[in-house]
Scaffold this motif. Structure first.
Motif, short mmCIF file in Angstrom:
data_model
loop_
_atom_site.label_atom_id
_atom_site.label_comp_id
_atom_site.label_asym_id
_atom_site.label_seq_id
_atom_site.Cartn_x
_atom_site.Cartn_y
_atom_site.Cartn_z
N LYS A 41 0.85 -1.19 0.00
CA LYS A 41 0.00 0.00 0.00
C LYS A 41 0.89 1.23 0.00
O LYS A 41 1.88 1.29 0.74
N GLU A 42 0.53 2.21 -0.79
CA GLU A 42 1.27 3.45 -0.89
C GLU A 42 0.29 4.61 -0.91
O GLU A 42 -0.76 4.55 -1.55
N GLY A 43 0.60 5.66 -0.18
CA GLY A 43 -0.27 6.81 -0.15
C GLY A 43 0.21 7.85 0.84
O GLY A 43 1.30 7.74 1.41
N TYR A 44 -0.64 8.86 1.07
CA TYR A 44 -0.26 9.99 1.92
C TYR A 44 -1.12 10.03 3.19
O TYR A 44 -2.33 9.82 3.15
N LEU A 45 -0.45 10.28 4.28
CA LEU A 45 -1.09 10.49 5.56
C LEU A 45 -0.50 11.74 6.20
O LEU A 45 0.63 12.13 5.89
N MET A 46 -1.25 12.34 7.09
CA MET A 46 -0.75 13.47 7.86
C MET A 46 -0.09 12.92 9.12
O MET A 46 -0.71 12.21 9.90
N LYS A 47 1.19 13.25 9.30
CA LYS A 47 1.96 12.74 10.43
C LYS A 47 2.32 13.90 11.37
O LYS A 47 2.77 14.95 10.93
N ARG A 48 2.18 13.69 12.65
CA ARG A 48 2.53 14.71 13.64
C ARG A 48 4.03 14.73 13.88
O ARG A 48 4.65 13.68 14.11
N GLY A 49 4.62 15.89 13.82
CA GLY A 49 6.05 16.03 14.03
C GLY A 49 6.44 15.75 15.47
O GLY A 49 5.72 16.13 16.40
N LYS A 50 7.59 15.12 15.66
CA LYS A 50 8.06 14.79 17.00
C LYS A 50 8.37 16.04 17.80
O LYS A 50 8.09 16.11 19.00
N ASP A 51 8.93 17.05 17.14
CA ASP A 51 9.37 18.26 17.85
C ASP A 51 8.41 19.43 17.68
O ASP A 51 8.05 20.09 18.66
N ASP A 52 7.99 19.71 16.44
CA ASP A 52 7.13 20.88 16.23
C ASP A 52 5.65 20.61 16.49
O ASP A 52 4.84 21.54 16.51
N LYS A 53 5.28 19.33 16.65
CA LYS A 53 3.91 18.93 17.00
C LYS A 53 2.88 19.24 15.91
O LYS A 53 1.68 19.10 16.14
N LYS A 54 3.33 19.64 14.73
CA LYS A 54 2.40 19.96 13.64
C LYS A 54 2.22 18.74 12.74
O LYS A 54 3.15 17.97 12.54
N PHE A 55 1.00 18.61 12.19
CA PHE A 55 0.75 17.53 11.25
C PHE A 55 1.17 17.96 9.85
O PHE A 55 0.74 19.01 9.36
N GLN A 56 2.00 17.13 9.23
CA GLN A 56 2.50 17.41 7.89
C GLN A 56 2.22 16.20 6.98
O GLN A 56 2.23 15.06 7.42
N ARG A 57 2.00 16.49 5.70
CA ARG A 57 1.70 15.43 4.73
C ARG A 57 2.96 14.62 4.43
O ARG A 57 3.99 15.18 4.08
N ARG A 58 2.85 13.30 4.58
CA ARG A 58 3.98 12.42 4.36
C ARG A 58 3.55 11.22 3.51
O ARG A 58 2.43 10.74 3.63
N ARG A 59 4.50 10.75 2.70
CA ARG A 59 4.23 9.57 1.87
C ARG A 59 4.60 8.32 2.65
O ARG A 59 5.70 8.22 3.20
N PHE A 60 3.67 7.37 2.70
CA PHE A 60 3.89 6.10 3.39
C PHE A 60 3.86 4.96 2.40
O PHE A 60 3.06 4.96 1.44
#
Length: 385
Positions: free
Chosen positions: A132-151
């Motif tokens: 499976k391949e696609g995009y999810l919003m991931k929360r940053g470890k340090d900045d705590k913001k959700f950013q679009r990432r390819r999984f």
């Protein structure tokens, strides 16, 4: 006349399979979908209404009037026959939600059954592909913001990778599917389509918090992870049944919530922490969505000096609703904010302590690393032997 029809429907509820909700098995059956011929709880009935009358026609058993034709539909079907039709090909890896599970799992289960007819046509079960391949919003470890990432999930490679940039050649991180746990956590993240993935990073437990745009998307990712893990376990343990292996694909947290705890020194004050009980591992955090816990406590069996006791030992000033978790190395002084929470935590911990260690617990490699905050315990190999 309608009263007679209503009484007949109430009698139908008592037939085998009808006294529990057709979708989540709740014992509180109050509604029906009369065109599907099934009995439902209130929560599942509300989801059925959102499907539209072209798919499901919802009616209250007691508050609505009944016609002869509607009663005949209910009598001709019932929950058991409906399951034979709509659940013909439910994969072993698919998590069948129960009444306490998150709404998104229950809704997507219902839509998969009656709207998309996924369990009548295996070609619609794309989450079984092993990739499976696609995009999810991931929360940053340090900045705590959700950013679009390819999984990218690969059953063949036994990996779940994510990339910080779309054109990145190398992944930001590569996780072993064998070693991850996935939990749907809408309330914690504040998003109905949210998932938490936990895994071992060094001697610590690491958490990733992910969001999807739709409920179907997050449940498809969740099920894809479970499917890939099951297929790999089936090869590794050919003597085990799929049903046995499915118990170890993912597991919900046994308990989560706020507690206060004291430090290790006499006289240390209580500090509020977020606690998570995951199998035999009790973790505590400053914030529920921290990437790493401040400390981890392995919960062993009662014959190894593990115990939960009401109250605190003499000399420890009580705060709120207190209890003590005893381990061979340390006694943890804990406090809940309300009596109900204290009772639930004590019961959850006692249920773990009373269970003998399973083969995977006994053979696990518990690496203990002492740091300034607490002992961090790494639990590996959670595969049932």
């Amino acid at each position: 006349m309608s009263d007679r029809y209503q009484k007949f429907v109430l009698d139908l509820v008592q037939r085998p399979g009808n006294s529990n909700c057709a979708d989540c098995l709740s014992p509180n059956v109050e509604y029906t979908s009369f065109n599907l011929g099934i009995f439902l709880c209130e929560a599942c009935a509300s989801i059925h209404r959102s499907l539209g009358v072209g798919i499901s026609k919802v009616k209250s058993i007691k508050m609505d009037n009944w016609s002869e034709d509607q009663v005949k539909c209910m009598e001709a079907c019932g929950n058991l026959k409906a399951r034979e039709k709509f659940e013909q090909l439910v994969p072993t890896c698919y998590k069948r939600p129960r009444d306490k599970d998150p709404q998104v799992l229950r809704e997507q289960w219902i839509r998969a059954k009656y709207e998309r007819l996924e369990f009548m046509d295996p070609e619609k079960q794309t989450y079984l592909a092993g990739f499976k391949e696609g995009y999810l919003m991931k929360r940053g470890k340090d900045d705590k913001k959700f950013q679009r990432r390819r999984f990218v999930l690969s059953e063949t490679d036994n990996t779940l990778k994510y990339y910080n940039k779309e054109d990145a050649r190398e992944p930001k991180a590569t996780l072993r599917l064998d070693e991850i746990n996935a939990v749907i956590v809408p309330e914690k993240v504040g998003n109905p389509n949210a998932m938490q993935i936990t895994f071992e990073q060094g001697s610590n437990t690491r958490s990733l918090f992910l969001q999807a745009e739709t409920g179907k998307e997050i449940v498809d990712w969740f099920t894809s992870i479970r499917s890939a893990k099951l297929n790999r376990l089936t090869i590794a343990y050919p003597g085990a049944t799929e049903a046995e292996l499915a118990q170890n694909l993912t597991h919900s947290f046994l308990m989560e919530g706020w507690l206060s705890k004291t430090g290790p020194r006499q006289g240390d004050a209580f500090r509020r922490r977020w606690f998570t009980l995951e199998r035999r591992k009790l973790m505590y955090y400053d914030d529920p969505m921290d990437a790493f816990p401040k400390g981890e406590i392995f919960i062993g069996h009662e014959d190894k000096q593990f115990a939960v006791r009401d109250g605190l030992p003499p000399g420890i000033k009580s705060q709120g609703f207190c209890f003590t978790l005893k381990t061979p190395d340390r006694h943890f002084h804990l406090s809940a904010e309300v009596l109900e929470d204290k009772t639930k935590w004590m019961q959850a911990l006692e249920s773990v302590i009373s269970q003998p260690l399973s083969p995977q617990d006994s053979s696990s490699n518990f690496g203990i690393k002492q740091n300034k905050k607490a002992k961090r315990i790494s639990v590996l190999n959670l595969v049932r032997h």
